[in-house]
Enzyme design. Structure first.
Site, PDB file in Angstrom:
ATOM      1  N   LYS A  84     -40.129  50.316 -19.238  1.00 56.99           N
ATOM      2  CA  LYS A  84     -40.488  49.234 -20.152  1.00 56.99           C
ATOM      3  C   LYS A  84     -40.186  49.664 -21.586  1.00 56.99           C
ATOM      4  O   LYS A  84     -40.600  50.726 -22.025  1.00 56.99           O
ATOM      5  CB  LYS A  84     -41.969  48.883 -20.035  1.00 56.99           C
ATOM      6  CG  LYS A  84     -42.312  48.008 -18.839  1.00 56.99           C
ATOM      7  CD  LYS A  84     -43.758  47.547 -18.935  1.00 56.99           C
ATOM      8  CE  LYS A  84     -44.124  46.612 -17.814  1.00 56.99           C
ATOM      9  NZ  LYS A  84     -45.526  46.137 -17.935  1.00 56.99           N
TER      10      LYS A  84
ATOM     11  N   HIS B 189     -55.494  45.117 -19.715  1.00 60.46           N
ATOM     12  CA  HIS B 189     -54.538  45.040 -20.813  1.00 60.46           C
ATOM     13  C   HIS B 189     -54.482  43.677 -21.500  1.00 60.46           C
ATOM     14  O   HIS B 189     -54.151  43.596 -22.683  1.00 60.46           O
ATOM     15  CB  HIS B 189     -53.139  45.430 -20.323  1.00 60.46           C
ATOM     16  CG  HIS B 189     -52.946  46.901 -20.170  1.00 60.46           C
ATOM     17  ND1 HIS B 189     -53.764  47.665 -19.366  1.00 60.46           N
ATOM     18  CD2 HIS B 189     -52.048  47.761 -20.733  1.00 60.46           C
ATOM     19  CE1 HIS B 189     -53.367  48.933 -19.433  1.00 60.46           C
ATOM     20  NE2 HIS B 189     -52.338  49.013 -20.250  1.00 60.46           N
TER      21      HIS B 189
ATOM     22  N   LYS C 255     -48.215  56.147 -10.956  1.00 57.98           N
ATOM     23  CA  LYS C 255     -47.304  55.264 -11.688  1.00 57.98           C
ATOM     24  C   LYS C 255     -45.936  55.209 -11.009  1.00 57.98           C
ATOM     25  O   LYS C 255     -45.350  54.125 -10.839  1.00 57.98           O
ATOM     26  CB  LYS C 255     -47.154  55.762 -13.133  1.00 57.98           C
ATOM     27  CG  LYS C 255     -46.222  54.912 -14.019  1.00 57.98           C
ATOM     28  CD  LYS C 255     -46.827  53.569 -14.349  1.00 57.98           C
ATOM     29  CE  LYS C 255     -45.907  52.706 -15.215  1.00 57.98           C
ATOM     30  NZ  LYS C 255     -46.002  53.008 -16.651  1.00 57.98           N
TER      31      LYS C 255
ATOM     32  N   ARG D  28     -24.731  47.618 -26.666  1.00 57.24           N
ATOM     33  CA  ARG D  28     -25.005  47.030 -25.351  1.00 57.24           C
ATOM     34  C   ARG D  28     -25.601  48.028 -24.346  1.00 57.24           C
ATOM     35  O   ARG D  28     -25.496  47.851 -23.144  1.00 57.24           O
ATOM     36  CB  ARG D  28     -23.750  46.378 -24.768  1.00 57.24           C
ATOM     37  CG  ARG D  28     -23.247  45.193 -25.579  1.00 57.24           C
ATOM     38  CD  ARG D  28     -22.169  44.419 -24.832  1.00 57.24           C
ATOM     39  NE  ARG D  28     -21.741  43.261 -25.595  1.00 57.24           N
ATOM     40  CZ  ARG D  28     -20.696  43.248 -26.417  1.00 57.24           C
ATOM     41  NH1 ARG D  28     -19.980  44.354 -26.563  1.00 57.24           N
ATOM     42  NH2 ARG D  28     -20.367  42.164 -27.067  1.00 57.24           N
TER      43      ARG D  28
ATOM     44  N   HIS E  77     -54.790  44.087 -25.460  1.00 52.02           N
ATOM     45  CA  HIS E  77     -53.793  43.703 -26.459  1.00 52.02           C
ATOM     46  C   HIS E  77     -54.394  42.765 -27.499  1.00 52.02           C
ATOM     47  O   HIS E  77     -54.070  42.844 -28.693  1.00 52.02           O
ATOM     48  CB  HIS E  77     -52.592  43.036 -25.778  1.00 52.02           C
ATOM     49  CG  HIS E  77     -51.754  43.987 -25.002  1.00 52.02           C
ATOM     50  ND1 HIS E  77     -50.856  43.576 -24.041  1.00 52.02           N
ATOM     51  CD2 HIS E  77     -51.674  45.341 -25.002  1.00 52.02           C
ATOM     52  CE1 HIS E  77     -50.258  44.630 -23.499  1.00 52.02           C
ATOM     53  NE2 HIS E  77     -50.745  45.703 -24.080  1.00 52.02           N
TER      54      HIS E  77
ATOM     55  N   ASN F 178     -51.574  46.194 -15.293  1.00 51.93           N
ATOM     56  CA  ASN F 178     -52.072  45.462 -16.454  1.00 51.93           C
ATOM     57  C   ASN F 178     -53.591  45.330 -16.453  1.00 51.93           C
ATOM     58  O   ASN F 178     -54.143  44.605 -17.285  1.00 51.93           O
ATOM     59  CB  ASN F 178     -51.438  44.060 -16.507  1.00 51.93           C
ATOM     60  CG  ASN F 178     -49.949  44.109 -16.787  1.00 51.93           C
ATOM     61  OD1 ASN F 178     -49.494  44.878 -17.621  1.00 51.93           O
ATOM     62  ND2 ASN F 178     -49.182  43.305 -16.062  1.00 51.93           N
TER      63      ASN F 178
ATOM     64  N   HIS G  51     -54.151  52.224 -28.482  1.00 58.18           N
ATOM     65  CA  HIS G  51     -53.948  51.417 -27.279  1.00 58.18           C
ATOM     66  C   HIS G  51     -54.910  51.793 -26.154  1.00 58.18           C
ATOM     67  O   HIS G  51     -55.535  50.929 -25.537  1.00 58.18           O
ATOM     68  CB  HIS G  51     -52.506  51.551 -26.793  1.00 58.18           C
ATOM     69  CG  HIS G  51     -52.242  50.825 -25.512  1.00 58.18           C
ATOM     70  ND1 HIS G  51     -52.306  49.455 -25.402  1.00 58.18           N
ATOM     71  CD2 HIS G  51     -51.936  51.288 -24.267  1.00 58.18           C
ATOM     72  CE1 HIS G  51     -52.046  49.092 -24.154  1.00 58.18           C
ATOM     73  NE2 HIS G  51     -51.818  50.186 -23.451  1.00 58.18           N
TER      74      HIS G  51
ATOM     75  N   GLU H 273     -41.758  44.328 -12.137  1.00 53.93           N
ATOM     76  CA  GLU H 273     -43.081  43.707 -12.289  1.00 53.93           C
ATOM     77  C   GLU H 273     -43.109  42.260 -11.804  1.00 53.93           C
ATOM     78  O   GLU H 273     -43.584  41.355 -12.483  1.00 53.93           O
ATOM     79  CB  GLU H 273     -43.536  43.772 -13.756  1.00 53.93           C
ATOM     80  CG  GLU H 273     -45.038  43.617 -13.918  1.00 53.93           C
ATOM     81  CD  GLU H 273     -45.498  43.806 -15.359  1.00 53.93           C
ATOM     82  OE1 GLU H 273     -46.136  42.894 -15.882  1.00 53.93           O
ATOM     83  OE2 GLU H 273     -45.205  44.872 -15.939  1.00 53.93           O
TER      84      GLU H 273
ATOM     85  N   ARG I  29     -46.567  45.688  -9.372  1.00 53.36           N
ATOM     86  CA  ARG I  29     -46.675  46.390 -10.659  1.00 53.36           C
ATOM     87  C   ARG I  29     -47.605  45.679 -11.634  1.00 53.36           C
ATOM     88  O   ARG I  29     -48.083  46.281 -12.601  1.00 53.36           O
ATOM     89  CB  ARG I  29     -45.281  46.571 -11.274  1.00 53.36           C
ATOM     90  CG  ARG I  29     -45.284  47.476 -12.500  1.00 53.36           C
ATOM     91  CD  ARG I  29     -43.887  47.854 -12.945  1.00 53.36           C
ATOM     92  NE  ARG I  29     -43.918  48.605 -14.192  1.00 53.36           N
ATOM     93  CZ  ARG I  29     -42.862  49.138 -14.786  1.00 53.36           C
ATOM     94  NH1 ARG I  29     -41.665  49.003 -14.225  1.00 53.36           N
ATOM     95  NH2 ARG I  29     -42.977  49.784 -15.922  1.00 53.36           N
TER      96      ARG I  29
ATOM     97  N   GLU J 187     -55.741  55.026 -19.904  1.00 56.59           N
ATOM     98  CA  GLU J 187     -54.765  54.720 -18.857  1.00 56.59           C
ATOM     99  C   GLU J 187     -55.064  55.498 -17.570  1.00 56.59           C
ATOM    100  O   GLU J 187     -54.862  54.993 -16.471  1.00 56.59           O
ATOM    101  CB  GLU J 187     -53.347  55.034 -19.346  1.00 56.59           C
ATOM    102  CG  GLU J 187     -52.862  54.162 -20.495  1.00 56.59           C
ATOM    103  CD  GLU J 187     -52.584  52.723 -20.075  1.00 56.59           C
ATOM    104  OE1 GLU J 187     -52.709  52.388 -18.883  1.00 56.59           O
ATOM    105  OE2 GLU J 187     -52.241  51.917 -20.970  1.00 56.59           O
TER     106      GLU J 187
END
Length: 364
Positions: free
Chosen positions: A142, A247, A226, A120, A251, A244, A263, A236, A240, A184
């Site tokens: 993330k 992106h 960032k 957990r 993706h 993307n 990526h 997000e 935020r 990036e």
């Protein structure tokens, strides 16, 4: 060595950047934040180059284990992380464990997800070894894995105790990996101001020769950007989303090319697609595309290959993107440097045509 602070409502995270930052893991200041039982998930490539360093860090703790991780997108799945869970149980690691991710974005995402879910939730430290992970994926909490041909669709926000960005790792990267990280970095330039974009353009040769001054500035400026965005919108729900940029296309390109694209390479192409779509919708400023293309032309050994991609298949992938709302594809589109539109909906024809035009530009 530079120390930056990521201040969130429920947590304050120290971000150290500079040569030797990884060594801080064994210093009392960091040890106070983490547990003595340390489970290190290390990219196999990092282990080959820095095995003595990584094993040396592990030896600083009363109980530790180094798990060699095959860091591929195809291994960033339930099957891939099941091996990590099984090893942790077999070696009797429990809730008093700190997971340390040493690797690029794939390793950080997968190990972060393990930390978020094992018992957990256990403590986490991120030590990025690629430029892309250093400036982007290691910061912000993330974590995630791929599922059903959808990238990062299973995951959570889970913040580390500390982030250690060590330039010793960055300096060993090959040109292609530097290009991937640059994707990036370029994204941040579009989101902030033309001054940063021009600095990158003027120092592109110094960047690829890993000139200390140029590389450190690019890393630190990107990390600061960032951090600033994450501090304002950790989960997000608003601002935020600008991170993307490119992106949604990227993706889809990664999946369509069966992850033979890295990526950051896909992000470079995805930003082209976003600019083309922005032009079609009458949003993009005059000359923005030309400035970006001039930068791309200056990048040595840029070898992004989108030949043969199916635009309709890419569009279908986009329909499953985790950023969608109400079943509609949502885009972040550039208007000018520091100007962007969030949550833009576009018609299928414009999206598909943007993909086709991008494919033609990156076919060889």
């Amino acid at each position: 060595m530079k120390k930056l602070n990521l201040n969130l409502p429920d947590k304050k995270i120290d971000v150290f950047a500079g040569e030797g930052a990884a060594d801080l893991l064994a210093l009392p200041r960091i040890k106070k934040l983490i547990n003595d039982n340390v489970f290190i998930v290390a990219d196999k490539n990092a282990l080959k180059l820095f095995g003595d360093l990584i094993n040396g860090l592990a030896s600083e703790f009363p109980r530790s284990y180094v798990f060699p991780f095959n860091a591929t997108e195809k291994n960033k799945t339930f099957a891939g992380i099941e091996k990590i869970y099984s090893t942790m149980l077999k070696k009797n690691f429990g809730r008093d464990t700190t997971v340390v991710a040493i690797g690029g974005g794939v390793t950080g995402d997968a190990a972060g997800f393990v930390a978020a879910t094992f018992s957990r939730g256990v403590k986490l430290v991120q030590i990025p070894t690629t430029l892309l992970a250093a400036v982007d994926s290691s910061i912000g909490g993330k974590t995630g894995i791929n599922f059903a041909d959808t990238k990062n669709i299973i995951g959570s926000f889970y913040q580390p105790e500390s982030i250690l960005i060590d330039s010793r790792f960055i300096k060993t990267l090959d040109k292609r990996e530097l290009v991937s990280g640059l994707g990036e970095v370029i994204k941040y330039a579009f989101l902030t101001n033309e001054k940063f974009f021009n600095f990158i353009s003027k120092n592109i040769d110094k960047f690829f020769s890993c000139d200390k001054k140029a590389l450190n500035k690019i890393i630190l400026d990107s990390v600061k950007i960032k951090i600033s965005v994450v501090e304002q919108d950790e989960m997000e729900t608003g601002l935020r989303q600008i991170l993307n940029l490119g992106h949604t296309f990227a993706h889809a390109y990664e999946i369509e090319k069966n992850y033979t694209l890295r990526h950051g390479e896909a992000v470079i192409a995805g930003i082209v697609s976003a600019i083309l779509l922005s032009e079609k919708m009458g949003l993009s400023a005059t000359g923005l595309k030309e400035k970006y293309f001039r930068l791309l032309a200056a990048i040595p050994q840029l070898a992004i290959n989108l030949k043969g991609i199916n635009a309709s298949s890419c569009y279908k992938v986009m329909l499953h993107d985790k950023k969608n709302r109400d079943g509609k594809v949502k885009f972040v589109l550039p208007i000018d440097f520091g100007e962007y539109a969030i949550g833009v909906e576009a018609g299928r024809k414009d999206i598909v045509n943007s993909i086709k035009e991008t494919s033609e530009l990156f076919s060889r």
